[in-house]
Write an enzyme that holds these catalytic residues in place. Structure first.
Site, PDB file in Angstrom:
ATOM      1  CG  ASP A 140      -0.628  -0.083   2.476  1.00 56.49           C
ATOM      2  OD1 ASP A 140       1.149  -0.480   2.392  1.00 56.49           O
ATOM      3  OD2 ASP A 140      -0.940  -1.057   2.800  1.00 56.49           O
TER       4      ASP A 140
ATOM      5  CG  ASP B 266      -9.345  -0.808  11.495  1.00 54.27           C
ATOM      6  OD1 ASP B 266      -8.631  -1.270  10.778  1.00 54.27           O
ATOM      7  OD2 ASP B 266      -9.378   0.530  11.089  1.00 54.27           O
TER       8      ASP B 266
ATOM      9  CG  HIS C   4      -5.959  -2.079   8.501  1.00 54.40           C
ATOM     10  ND1 HIS C   4      -6.623  -0.528   9.321  1.00 54.40           N
ATOM     11  CD2 HIS C   4      -4.180  -2.449   8.425  1.00 54.40           C
ATOM     12  CE1 HIS C   4      -4.878  -0.469   9.717  1.00 54.40           C
ATOM     13  NE2 HIS C   4      -3.920  -1.285   9.146  1.00 54.40           N
TER      14      HIS C   4
ATOM     15  CD  GLU D 110      -8.821   1.277   7.428  1.00 55.44           C
ATOM     16  OE1 GLU D 110      -8.811   0.361   8.408  1.00 55.44           O
ATOM     17  OE2 GLU D 110      -7.965   2.490   8.200  1.00 55.44           O
TER      18      GLU D 110
END
Ligand code: F6R
Length: 261
Positions: A67, A136, A138, A143
């Site tokens: 990413d 979270d 991801h 996400e």
């Protein structure tokens, strides 16, 4: 999904490095998927040490980073292009241009994302993908709510991720970009072997969901339950909420040596 609970993050890093060492010795032109952030640092440190000791060469290997932030200037030290070079690529002997990453300054992001997918395919696909996991849930920057079949695309970072990553931007969340380009969950699922590494209490709930929760876009890493070859390397703190931790320990200790990771 194999869960390996290690005494500490250093040991987890060594095991991750073992998996890559085995791959690169078997297939010197192997294709690595490279995560950035804190989680893989133990792996990269150990690989750099093995390279320096003359045990391992990446001269023919290739890599694709997971990413990239959108909009950070080329010279910004926190572009993932620069981070992966500092943390790993420049410490070993990859050939120039052998490690590619998403272009966060592209003026046609959809076209760039298609070309990134094509480049991965043209390289023969990713042999071993290293992953961290967000608090979270991801993986990459997919996400919560991400399509479980997604490919490389632009995403909006959650506030939680921007808070978590503010430590790399002088503690100022406003300096953390709002958007990123990330390999999709479908892209990650196409890797032949996935090695996910996590440490610390902050990751314990995400790790519990990853391994023991229902497959759901709310915890994007859970898609890995559908992957045939996933190795999850944890320290004790990241493993602290696992319901079946005794079973994972017994399984790993009783594992035949020939199986490897
Ligand atoms: C980084 C990436 C992210 C991180 C995750 C955990 O390339 O794709 O999914 O792996 O945000 O970050 P750390 O390891 O810094 O806790």
């Amino acid at each position: 999904m194999e869960i390996v609970i290690c005494p500490d993050a250093v040991q987890a890093g060594r095991l991750g490095a073992d998996a890559i060492t085995t791959l690169i010795r078997r297939k010197p032109d192997g294709v690595l998927g490279l995560a950035t952030g804190s989680s893989p640092l133990g792996i990269y440190d150990e690989l750099a040490r093995r390279h320096e000791a003359g045990e391992l060469s990446f001269a023919n290997a290739r890599g694709f980073t997971l990413d990239e932030y959108v909009g950070l200037a080329t010279e910004h030290p926190e572009t993932y292009h620069n981070v992966i070079r500092k943390d790993f690529v420049n410490r070993v002997d990859f050939a120039d241009g052998a490690v590619r990453g998403p272009d966060g300054l592209s003026d046609d992001i959809p076209a760039f994302c298609r070309s990134y997918e094509e480049a991965i395919a043209a390289a023969g696909g990713i042999d071993l993908q290293i992953l961290g996991i967000g608090t979270d849930g991801h993986i990459g920057f997919n996400e919560p709510g991400s399509s479980l079949a997604s490919r490389t695309r632009i995403k909006t970072l959650t506030k939680q991720t921007r808070i978590d990553n503010a430590r790399f931007f002088g503690g100022d969340i406003d300096q953390v970009p709002t958007h990123c380009i990330t390999q999709g969950l479908g892209t990650i699922m196409a890797a032949r072997h996935v090695v996910l590494v996590a440490s610390g209490h902050g990751k314990a709930e995400a790790v519990h969901q990853l391994a023991e929760g229902s497959v759901s876009a709310m915890w994007p890493g859970t898609i890995l339950q559908h992957h045939p070859h996933v190795t999850v390397l944890l320290d004790e703190a990241a493993a602290s909420r696992l319901q079946l931790s005794d079973y994972y320990r017994e399984t790993y200790h009783a594992k035949p040596a020939w199986q490897g990771l």
